[in-house]
Design an enzyme around this catalytic site. Sequence first.
Site, short mmCIF file in Angstrom:
data_model
loop_
_atom_site.label_atom_id
_atom_site.label_comp_id
_atom_site.label_asym_id
_atom_site.label_seq_id
_atom_site.Cartn_x
_atom_site.Cartn_y
_atom_site.Cartn_z
N LYS A 127 -8.33 68.30 -17.93
CA LYS A 127 -8.24 67.33 -19.02
C LYS A 127 -8.11 68.10 -20.32
O LYS A 127 -8.55 69.25 -20.42
CB LYS A 127 -9.48 66.44 -19.08
N ASP A 167 -2.94 60.06 -22.23
CA ASP A 167 -4.24 59.40 -22.15
C ASP A 167 -4.37 58.60 -23.44
O ASP A 167 -3.36 58.28 -24.09
CB ASP A 167 -5.37 60.43 -21.98
#
Length: 444
Positions: A127, A167
């Site tokens: 991430k 995201d």
Amino acid sequence: MSLNLKNFINSVEHRNACEPEFLQAVTEVVEDLIPYINEHRQDLIDLKILERMVEPERVISFRVAWLDDNNQIQVNRGYRVQMNSAIGPYKGGLRFAPDVNLSILKFLAFEQVFKNSLTGLPIGGGKGGSDFDPKGKSDNEIMRFCQSFMTELQRHIGAETDVPAGDIGVGTREVGYLFGQYKRLQNNFTGVLTGKGIHWGGSYIRPEATGYGLLYFVQCVLDYNSESIEGKTISISGAGNVAYYAAEKAIQLGAKVITLSNSQGTIYDPEGFTLERLQHLGSLGRDLKDYTSKYASSSFHAKQNPWQFPCDIALPCATQNEINAEDAKKLVEQGCKIVAEGANMPSTAEAIKIYLQAKINFGPGKAANAGGVAVSGLEMSQNAIGQQWSPEKVDHRLKLIMENIHKTCVRFGKEPNGYINYLKGANIGGFIKVAEAMKAQGVV
């Protein structure tokens, strides 16, 4: 020899001080894993598999300097957490939001390891992101920031190394700017990012994937209990892609969606959104309250969440820790039977305990919202073979993946009384595949 839960959590907390989101994510997982490992997998204790899994393989932090439209220098911080590559290249989104910090990204990367494993695709977990806020910025400012961000990130990623996606705050526009800069610096056109535009390497169904996948998972839960989604009342939080497409698919399947929300408040429509009403709401941007001027049956509840309204199914699709213990109690008291997470960790630890005590069917994010990364993985496959699959083929593959995730959760989460603890099933099911790969690859 056995693992002690309290000592393990204390050790993680000591090594990751001031990282509450990461500690919450780890605690949620190891509460299920440690009893399982102690009973079934003594071989993994000596290899310290769990200790290695909670430690990122690599954490990258870098400065992002860029010029705004007034030719003023702005400075942000960029990150990439490369958590685990045992089953494939790191895979996980980039988040641009002012609250981004290392704790949040480590929690997301840790969750991503389990989520990606559950999909059955050969992708590891990672991430990244920045504390840059795209809201209120011009397209040129966003482009310059993305180019500066990628100028540093490009040396750490690649189609067989680490494949970021979008995201919060990173949509097709941002992915385009990031991809363009990577292509310019590396002088090649490769599938280094997913969530690309449909005409330059992207996959059909990617914007819809998380929301659609969420409903496919809910369908599986209902099918397992010999129930139908048709006629069920659904409350949804959020108004972004995940919430919108979850509502769209729910309506298509015959459910009655009564809420959507954002940080300003909640729209409640007791008549239920139709596809036409949903499209109108989507056209309003952040001004959800304007929906009430066209549809008199609806009401806007400023600064309130959707969980006050009775529903059969609750789908939190906004942000982490949006459902607390009080909200969870309210859902239980009002007869909610399923909570499935479209966002990452939207339920607090206290809320989850209430779900499990009440025997609600609780689909944790690592299982229920895996549709997004699943289609990102399918985009990687299409890029690798130089093909683009039809929307029907991608949607079919997505549905199969969500069905297989449900089967894994049932396999590892079924308790002696017949209750399916989907959280336990997802944690153990996601862990096993990664642990076996780490065991096979030695001490790395």
